[in-house]
Design an enzyme around this catalytic site. Structure first.
Site, PDB file in Angstrom:
ATOM      1  N   SER A   1     -10.293  -0.212   0.160  1.00 43.03           N
ATOM      2  CA  SER A   1     -11.427  -1.147   0.127  1.00 43.03           C
ATOM      3  C   SER A   1     -11.092  -2.376  -0.697  1.00 43.03           C
ATOM      4  O   SER A   1     -11.967  -3.206  -0.951  1.00 43.03           O
ATOM      5  CB  SER A   1     -12.647  -0.469  -0.487  1.00 43.03           C
ATOM      6  OG  SER A   1     -13.000   0.654   0.263  1.00 43.03           O
TER       7      SER A   1
ATOM      8  N   ARG B   1       0.853  -1.192   0.000  1.00 44.66           N
ATOM      9  CA  ARG B   1       0.000   0.000   0.000  1.00 44.66           C
ATOM     10  C   ARG B   1       0.889   1.243   0.000  1.00 44.66           C
ATOM     11  O   ARG B   1       1.886   1.301   0.724  1.00 44.66           O
ATOM     12  CB  ARG B   1      -0.885  -0.012   1.254  1.00 44.66           C
ATOM     13  CG  ARG B   1      -1.888   1.124   1.351  1.00 44.66           C
ATOM     14  CD  ARG B   1      -2.930   1.063   0.267  1.00 44.66           C
ATOM     15  NE  ARG B   1      -4.085   1.924   0.555  1.00 44.66           N
ATOM     16  CZ  ARG B   1      -5.007   2.222  -0.352  1.00 44.66           C
ATOM     17  NH1 ARG B   1      -4.927   1.757  -1.586  1.00 44.66           N
ATOM     18  NH2 ARG B   1      -6.038   2.976  -0.031  1.00 44.66           N
TER      19      ARG B   1
ATOM     20  N   ASP C   1      -7.204   8.594  -0.917  1.00 46.05           N
ATOM     21  CA  ASP C   1      -8.023   7.643  -0.143  1.00 46.05           C
ATOM     22  C   ASP C   1      -8.062   8.017   1.339  1.00 46.05           C
ATOM     23  O   ASP C   1      -8.832   7.443   2.108  1.00 46.05           O
ATOM     24  CB  ASP C   1      -7.489   6.209  -0.284  1.00 46.05           C
ATOM     25  CG  ASP C   1      -8.249   5.414  -1.331  1.00 46.05           C
ATOM     26  OD1 ASP C   1      -9.288   5.898  -1.812  1.00 46.05           O
ATOM     27  OD2 ASP C   1      -7.815   4.297  -1.665  1.00 46.05           O
TER      28      ASP C   1
ATOM     29  N   GLY D   1     -13.569  -0.897  -7.972  1.00 45.60           N
ATOM     30  CA  GLY D   1     -14.847  -0.240  -7.702  1.00 45.60           C
ATOM     31  C   GLY D   1     -14.840   0.672  -6.487  1.00 45.60           C
ATOM     32  O   GLY D   1     -15.913   1.010  -5.973  1.00 45.60           O
ATOM     33  N   GLY D   2     -13.651   1.077  -6.000  1.00 46.26           N
ATOM     34  CA  GLY D   2     -13.613   1.937  -4.813  1.00 46.26           C
ATOM     35  C   GLY D   2     -14.295   1.226  -3.655  1.00 46.26           C
ATOM     36  O   GLY D   2     -14.185   0.007  -3.516  1.00 46.26           O
TER      37      GLY D   2
ATOM     38  N   THR E   1      -8.500   0.805 -11.039  1.00 48.85           N
ATOM     39  CA  THR E   1      -8.175  -0.407 -10.264  1.00 48.85           C
ATOM     40  C   THR E   1      -8.416  -1.695 -11.069  1.00 48.85           C
ATOM     41  O   THR E   1      -9.220  -1.717 -11.998  1.00 48.85           O
ATOM     42  CB  THR E   1      -8.964  -0.428  -8.937  1.00 48.85           C
ATOM     43  OG1 THR E   1      -8.714   0.801  -8.256  1.00 48.85           O
ATOM     44  CG2 THR E   1      -8.558  -1.556  -8.014  1.00 48.85           C
TER      45      THR E   1
HETATM   46  O1  DON Z   1      -7.772   1.349  -2.323  1.00 43.13           O
HETATM   47  C1  DON Z   1      -8.914   1.561  -2.692  1.00 43.13           C
HETATM   48  O2  DON Z   1      -9.888   1.065  -2.173  1.00 43.13           O
HETATM   49  C2  DON Z   1      -9.158   2.480  -3.879  1.00 43.13           C
HETATM   50  N1  DON Z   1      -8.009   3.301  -4.116  1.00 43.13           N
HETATM   51  C3  DON Z   1      -9.515   1.678  -5.072  1.00 43.13           C
HETATM   52  C4  DON Z   1      -9.962   2.585  -6.186  1.00 43.13           C
HETATM   53  C5  DON Z   1     -10.889   1.925  -7.099  1.00 43.13           C
HETATM   54  O3  DON Z   1     -11.198   0.759  -7.002  1.00 43.13           O
HETATM   55  C6  DON Z   1     -11.467   2.751  -8.146  1.00 43.13           C
HETATM   56  N2  DON Z   1     -12.493   2.011  -8.813  1.00 43.13           N
HETATM   57  N3  DON Z   1     -13.076   1.714  -9.664  1.00 43.13           N
END
Ligand code: DON
Length: 582
Positions: free
Chosen positions: A462, A108, A437, A483-484, A397
């Site tokens: 996430s 990370r 984030d 998907g955030g 992502t």
């Molecule tokens: O670490 C995370 O949860 C986010 N940075 C992920 C970003 C993400 O999945 C964007 N999506 N479609």
């Protein structure tokens, strides 16, 4: 119109375009089947690179490295060597051993030593609009993917490190044809494409995105790969490439960042056991904090375990109601309690305690939505001094799942955060904007937010790469998604689709989505049959909005029959991925 109003409107417009859905939907199909090995990734070139390594006798981790190096180039909107990742590794029991090995790695991104809790506030002390901080140097965290992959290769590699770079080097030199999805995103972002190298690499002299089918060569990336192949990940963290990264972050034409050479040199990935908990007869494993993807998926399942889901159909109003309430309750806890465990003593064990989850499940009424959800009080957290933070979503992502000929597996989710990250490019790759984030607001209601920015801290994620084991410790399923924060809903729903409803993996990833988090309106995937449930859900008191839900679920189910293994792969029809195997 005053200046601040114009600014708010233009930020809203930028944000609206940045958040647009990108979904050339393909029809769902049958799962791909194989008997020896398989890779499911978000781009055909990446799946092919993984398969090449598996055929050459590589392990799942070896293949994962080749996949990541190619994704960096062909899916730069999503992930890359300038980003971060969470990875689970399943090591099948050798003859005689009772238990499989399970490792969780994370690379990370980390905030620089000069990070401050107020770094994402505007000059008036309000949270800055995303585009104002998401592009440029301020949001770039120290990248972690290469250090993480190197650590995993030391433990699980079978082929020499150098060999894993060959497919990506070949592709960088020969070039690849820009895919419809990459073009679509470049075009959408054209007006906001600000990084100079980014514009020069992906746009023509008039500022138009290079079209679908254009053969894109990346010699600079080939040189970077050769350096990393011969010198190892060190080459990114010290020396000339590290100096170029720091120069770009601090001294670009968009927005100065705070990263130093010392921040890069100090970076270390983490390795631990994954976070696992029981779900019916299975064991579900996910990443540890700083990703909420493990604990929050497992809270949702722990709540759903109190209901007989299989008694109804996957898209019945009762199933949707239960998925919604479990998601809402779990997200209320997530937002209050979770952050980097090296900074916040998050009560993970208490949040997954069976008695606590039974109390949370008991809050759910059979046919009435909770009018609002609040975080619970897991035992250890009674004197919790933090406020809940807000959450955000941006499209990018990538997730890939791999099983090798030894039955070992990788489930890895990887990200540069926003689409095309910070839009800063060095050495032919994009630098992340993962520090966005963090909660932009360091304090709320007079209390600090657990996920505020601090020096050397890792933002809450996430990402939810998941492995499911059966009662005999054999691998049943590897899956995950982009998907955030919606990753958590996508993965939980895909898990119950396979484990409770017995869908095959392709049906499970193609199935229309429901997303429910805390007190936000429930989202039903637009243009799917699920939206026909809207009235019934509203009658129960849910607030419902249809929405394009751009998951990228890539999973492999392992069937064990008569001592043989059959692998079935499913690729999300909402993106460009493929399952390949022999
Ligand atoms: O670490 C995370 O949860 C986010 N940075 C992920 C970003 C993400 O999945 C964007 N999506 N479609």
């Amino acid at each position: 119109m005053n200046v601040s109003r114009i600014r708010t409107l233009s930020s809203a417009l930028v944000a609206a375009v940045l958040l647009l859905p990108f979904a050339p939907a393909r029809p769902a199909d049958e799962p791909v089947t194989a008997e020896t090995h398989m890779v499911v990734a978000a781009n055909p070139h990446a799946s092919e690179a993984g398969l090449t390594i598996l055929r050459a006798g590589g392990s799942a981790v070896d293949a994962a490295i080749a996949v990541q190096l190619v994704l960096s180039m062909v899916e730069p909107q999503s992930s890359g060597i300038g980003g971060g990742a969470f990875m689970l590794v399943y090591d099948a029991p050798e003859d005689g051993a009772a238990e499989p090995g399970l490792d969780a790695y994370h690379g990370r991104e980390t905030a620089p030593a000069a990070a401050t809790p107020d770094m994402f506030l505007d000059e008036d002390g309000r949270p800055a609009p995303f585009p104002a901080v998401g592009i440029g140097g301020i949001s770039v965290g120290v990248p972690g993917v290469m250090r993480m992959l190197e650590a995993a290769h030391r433990d699980h590699g079978r082929l020499p490190w150098k060999e894993l770079f060959e497919p990506a080097i070949r592709l960088a030199e020969r070039g690849f044809e820009i895919s419809p999805r990459l073009y679509f995103l470049l075009d959408r972002y054209a007006r906001f494409a600000r990084g100079e190298d980014f514009r020069a690499h992906f746009y023509d002299a008039d500022g138009n995105a290079l079209p679908t089918g254009h053969r894109l060569v990346n010699r600079e990336y080939a040189d970077t790969l050769r350096l990393l192949a011969s010198e190892g990940a060190d080459a990114m963290y010290t020396g000339e490439l590290a100096e170029a990264i720091v120069r770009e972050v601090r001294d670009n034409s968009v927005r100065a960042g705070r990263m130093t050479l010392e921040d890069l040199a100090a970076y270390e990935p983490r390795k631990s056991a994954p976070l696992c908990s029981p779900y019916r007869e299975w064991r579900v494993c996910g990443p540890q904090l700083p990703s909420s993807g493990g604990v929050t998926v497992q809270q949702i399942l722990g709540i759903l375990g109190h209901f007989d889901l299989a008694a109804d159909a996957p898209e019945s109003p009762r199933t949707l109601h239960l998925l919604a309430e479990a998601g809402r309750l779990a997200f209320a806890d997530r937002n209050l309690y979770l952050g980097d465990p090296e900074f916040v003593d998050a009560p993970v064990a208490a949040l997954l305690d069976p008695d606590y989850l039974a109390r949370r499940a008991a809050l759910i009424e059979p046919d009435r939505a909770l009018s609002s959800v609040a975080a619970g009080e897991p035992l250890q957290a009674r004197h919790w001094d933090f406020s809940a933070g807000p959450r955000q979503d941006i499209p990018s992502t990538s997730h890939f799942s791999i099983v090798d000929r030894w039955g070992d597996a990788v489930s890895m989710t990887t990200s540069v955060q926003g689409a095309f990250g910070s839009q800063l490019m060095v050495g032919g790759f994009i630098l992340n904007n993962q520090l966005t984030d963090f909660s932009f607001e360091p304090t709320r209601f007079g209390r600090p937010v657990a996920n505020r920015a601090e020096p050397g801290k890792r933002p809450l994620s996430s990402m939810a790469p998941t492995l499911v084991l059966d009662g005999e410790g054999r691998l049943k399923l590897a899956i995950g998604s982009p998907g955030g924060t919606r990753i958590i809903n996508y993965v939980s729903q895909a898990l119950v689709n396979v484990l409770d409803f017995g869908l095959d993996v392709q049906q499970a990833v193609s199935a229309p989505h429901i997303v429910a988090q805390d007190d936000s309106p429930i989202e039903l995937e637009e243009r799917t049959a699920l939206t026909e449930r809207r009235d019934e859900l509203e009658e129960m008191g849910h607030r419902v909005v249809p929405r394009n839900l751009n998951s990228g679920l890539h999973g492999i189910v392992v069937d064990h029959r008569d001592g043989r293994r059959v692998l079935r792969g499913g690729a999300d029809p909402r993106r460009e991925g493929v399952a390949l195997g022999d």
